[in-house]
Design a protein around this motif. Structure first.
Motif, PDB file in Angstrom:
ATOM      1  N   TRP A  33      -6.004  13.315   5.881  1.00  0.00           N
ATOM      2  CA  TRP A  33      -5.137  13.028   4.774  1.00  0.00           C
ATOM      3  C   TRP A  33      -4.023  13.974   4.705  1.00  0.00           C
ATOM      4  O   TRP A  33      -4.143  15.200   4.769  1.00  0.00           O
ATOM      5  CB  TRP A  33      -5.893  13.056   3.445  1.00  0.00           C
ATOM      6  N   LYS A  34      -2.733  13.567   4.848  1.00  0.00           N
ATOM      7  CA  LYS A  34      -1.491  14.397   4.857  1.00  0.00           C
ATOM      8  C   LYS A  34      -0.440  13.881   4.179  1.00  0.00           C
ATOM      9  O   LYS A  34       0.069  12.550   4.530  1.00  0.00           O
ATOM     10  CB  LYS A  34      -1.184  14.969   6.071  1.00  0.00           C
ATOM     11  N   HIS A  35       0.121  14.230   3.015  1.00  0.00           N
ATOM     12  CA  HIS A  35       1.110  13.758   2.305  1.00  0.00           C
ATOM     13  C   HIS A  35       1.133  12.438   1.716  1.00  0.00           C
ATOM     14  O   HIS A  35       1.941  11.229   1.972  1.00  0.00           O
ATOM     15  CB  HIS A  35       2.570  13.904   3.118  1.00  0.00           C
ATOM     16  N   GLY A  36      -0.295  11.929   1.486  1.00  0.00           N
ATOM     17  CA  GLY A  36      -0.408  10.687   0.757  1.00  0.00           C
ATOM     18  C   GLY A  36      -0.750   9.733   1.786  1.00  0.00           C
ATOM     19  O   GLY A  36      -0.729   8.411   1.786  1.00  0.00           O
ATOM     20  N   LYS A  59      -4.598   9.192  -7.655  1.00  0.00           N
ATOM     21  CA  LYS A  59      -4.558   7.707  -6.966  1.00  0.00           C
ATOM     22  C   LYS A  59      -5.148   7.841  -5.268  1.00  0.00           C
ATOM     23  O   LYS A  59      -5.392   6.963  -4.940  1.00  0.00           O
ATOM     24  CB  LYS A  59      -3.199   7.440  -7.120  1.00  0.00           C
ATOM     25  N   ASP A  60      -5.021   8.967  -4.772  1.00  0.00           N
ATOM     26  CA  ASP A  60      -5.615   8.990  -3.377  1.00  0.00           C
ATOM     27  C   ASP A  60      -6.977   8.750  -3.185  1.00  0.00           C
ATOM     28  O   ASP A  60      -7.428   8.475  -2.145  1.00  0.00           O
ATOM     29  CB  ASP A  60      -5.194  10.300  -3.021  1.00  0.00           C
ATOM     30  N   ILE A  61      -7.639   8.977  -4.379  1.00  0.00           N
ATOM     31  CA  ILE A  61      -9.308   8.825  -4.150  1.00  0.00           C
ATOM     32  C   ILE A  61      -9.809   7.530  -3.857  1.00  0.00           C
ATOM     33  O   ILE A  61     -10.638   7.477  -2.976  1.00  0.00           O
ATOM     34  CB  ILE A  61      -9.586   9.428  -5.718  1.00  0.00           C
ATOM     35  N   ASP A  62      -9.135   6.417  -4.401  1.00  0.00           N
ATOM     36  CA  ASP A  62      -9.611   5.178  -3.985  1.00  0.00           C
ATOM     37  C   ASP A  62      -9.391   4.757  -2.619  1.00  0.00           C
ATOM     38  O   ASP A  62     -10.179   4.236  -2.047  1.00  0.00           O
ATOM     39  CB  ASP A  62      -8.590   4.151  -4.853  1.00  0.00           C
ATOM     40  N   ALA A  63      -8.258   5.158  -2.149  1.00  0.00           N
ATOM     41  CA  ALA A  63      -8.364   5.066  -0.348  1.00  0.00           C
ATOM     42  C   ALA A  63      -9.203   5.887   0.230  1.00  0.00           C
ATOM     43  O   ALA A  63      -9.720   5.276   1.263  1.00  0.00           O
ATOM     44  CB  ALA A  63      -6.792   5.392   0.167  1.00  0.00           C
ATOM     45  N   ILE A  64      -9.581   7.214  -0.084  1.00  0.00           N
ATOM     46  CA  ILE A  64     -10.571   7.737   0.618  1.00  0.00           C
ATOM     47  C   ILE A  64     -11.983   7.065   0.531  1.00  0.00           C
ATOM     48  O   ILE A  64     -12.944   7.127   1.271  1.00  0.00           O
ATOM     49  CB  ILE A  64     -10.558   9.154   0.083  1.00  0.00           C
ATOM     50  N   LYS A  66     -12.719   3.826   0.035  1.00  0.00           N
ATOM     51  CA  LYS A  66     -12.798   2.919   1.073  1.00  0.00           C
ATOM     52  C   LYS A  66     -12.724   3.314   2.281  1.00  0.00           C
ATOM     53  O   LYS A  66     -13.534   2.797   2.848  1.00  0.00           O
ATOM     54  CB  LYS A  66     -11.261   2.038   0.867  1.00  0.00           C
ATOM     55  N   LEU A  67     -12.295   4.201   3.009  1.00  0.00           N
ATOM     56  CA  LEU A  67     -12.345   4.998   4.061  1.00  0.00           C
ATOM     57  C   LEU A  67     -14.006   5.328   4.347  1.00  0.00           C
ATOM     58  O   LEU A  67     -14.409   4.921   5.401  1.00  0.00           O
ATOM     59  CB  LEU A  67     -11.246   6.029   4.419  1.00  0.00           C
ATOM     60  N   VAL A  68     -14.560   6.008   3.501  1.00  0.00           N
ATOM     61  CA  VAL A  68     -15.849   6.540   3.826  1.00  0.00           C
ATOM     62  C   VAL A  68     -17.105   5.597   3.216  1.00  0.00           C
ATOM     63  O   VAL A  68     -18.208   5.995   3.581  1.00  0.00           O
ATOM     64  CB  VAL A  68     -15.979   7.899   3.044  1.00  0.00           C
ATOM     65  N   SER A  69     -16.560   4.601   2.570  1.00  0.00           N
ATOM     66  CA  SER A  69     -17.787   3.660   2.110  1.00  0.00           C
ATOM     67  C   SER A  69     -18.004   2.831   3.346  1.00  0.00           C
ATOM     68  O   SER A  69     -17.138   2.347   4.046  1.00  0.00           O
ATOM     69  CB  SER A  69     -17.316   2.725   1.029  1.00  0.00           C
ATOM     70  N   PRO A  70     -19.488   2.621   3.437  1.00  0.00           N
ATOM     71  CA  PRO A  70     -20.122   1.776   4.670  1.00  0.00           C
ATOM     72  C   PRO A  70     -19.388   0.292   4.435  1.00  0.00           C
ATOM     73  O   PRO A  70     -19.262  -0.270   3.284  1.00  0.00           O
ATOM     74  CB  PRO A  70     -21.356   1.579   4.636  1.00  0.00           C
ATOM     75  N   PRO A  71     -19.027  -0.346   5.632  1.00  0.00           N
ATOM     76  CA  PRO A  71     -18.215  -1.648   5.374  1.00  0.00           C
ATOM     77  C   PRO A  71     -19.388  -2.580   5.131  1.00  0.00           C
ATOM     78  O   PRO A  71     -20.497  -2.512   5.540  1.00  0.00           O
ATOM     79  CB  PRO A  71     -17.826  -1.932   6.877  1.00  0.00           C
ATOM     80  N   ARG A  72     -18.838  -3.471   4.394  1.00  0.00           N
ATOM     81  CA  ARG A  72     -19.827  -4.653   3.814  1.00  0.00           C
ATOM     82  C   ARG A  72     -19.179  -5.887   4.538  1.00  0.00           C
ATOM     83  O   ARG A  72     -17.948  -6.140   4.341  1.00  0.00           O
ATOM     84  CB  ARG A  72     -20.006  -4.806   2.239  1.00  0.00           C
ATOM     85  N   SER A  73     -20.060  -6.873   4.614  1.00  0.00           N
ATOM     86  CA  SER A  73     -19.610  -8.146   5.456  1.00  0.00           C
ATOM     87  C   SER A  73     -18.914  -8.786   4.392  1.00  0.00           C
ATOM     88  O   SER A  73     -18.041  -9.920   4.759  1.00  0.00           O
ATOM     89  CB  SER A  73     -20.578  -8.885   6.089  1.00  0.00           C
ATOM     90  N   ASP A  74     -19.244  -8.996   3.127  1.00  0.00           N
ATOM     91  CA  ASP A  74     -18.663  -9.768   2.116  1.00  0.00           C
ATOM     92  C   ASP A  74     -17.163  -9.109   1.492  1.00  0.00           C
ATOM     93  O   ASP A  74     -16.682  -9.721   0.842  1.00  0.00           O
ATOM     94  CB  ASP A  74     -19.531  -9.841   0.860  1.00  0.00           C
ATOM     95  N   PRO A  82      -6.652   1.949   5.055  1.00  0.00           N
ATOM     96  CA  PRO A  82      -6.025   1.871   3.682  1.00  0.00           C
ATOM     97  C   PRO A  82      -4.708   2.519   3.984  1.00  0.00           C
ATOM     98  O   PRO A  82      -4.582   3.722   4.880  1.00  0.00           O
ATOM     99  CB  PRO A  82      -6.924   2.603   2.696  1.00  0.00           C
ATOM    100  N   ASP A  83      -3.793   2.278   3.437  1.00  0.00           N
ATOM    101  CA  ASP A  83      -2.365   2.848   3.270  1.00  0.00           C
ATOM    102  C   ASP A  83      -1.991   3.173   1.911  1.00  0.00           C
ATOM    103  O   ASP A  83      -1.718   2.276   1.038  1.00  0.00           O
ATOM    104  CB  ASP A  83      -1.312   1.827   3.913  1.00  0.00           C
ATOM    105  N   ILE A  84      -1.926   4.577   1.910  1.00  0.00           N
ATOM    106  CA  ILE A  84      -1.711   5.167   0.482  1.00  0.00           C
ATOM    107  C   ILE A  84      -0.365   5.824   0.346  1.00  0.00           C
ATOM    108  O   ILE A  84      -0.326   6.582  -0.598  1.00  0.00           O
ATOM    109  CB  ILE A  84      -2.888   5.988   0.009  1.00  0.00           C
TER     110      ILE A  84
END
Length: 85
Positions: A33-36, A59-64, A66-74, A82-84
């Motif tokens: 993560w660098k400069h948003g 506001k950067d926390i949501d994107a992070i 999403k990045l570290v959460s395991p993907p769900r097929s649904d 994510p683009d933050i």
């Protein structure tokens, strides 16, 4: 951070004033993560970063998350970087 980067690509390094090109992580698949912006270390070669950016914000926390959460097929956004900026 450097030991983690040597053993896995499941790493997120948050840089505020440091330059990840100089201090790492050096694993090309590690996330930074660098400069948003969230990007892979290997993308730094083709990415122009501002000398002065912005601090890490709530506001950067949501994107992070999403990045570290395991993907769900649904989830419709599974596999999307994510683009933050």
């Amino acid at each position: 951070m450097h030991i983690a980067a040597a053993s896995t690509d499941n790493l997120l390094s948050i840089h505020t004033w440091t330059n990840p090109r100089r201090v790492g992580p050096y694993n090309p698949d590690a996330w930074i993560w660098k400069h948003g912006r969230l990007l892979r270390m290997r993308e730094l070669e083709t990415t122009k970063l501002k000398r002065r950016g912005r601090q890490f914000k709530a506001k950067d926390i949501d994107a992070i998350v999403k990045l570290v959460s395991p993907p769900r097929s649904d989830r419709s956004d599974a596999g999307v970087t994510p683009d933050i900026s």
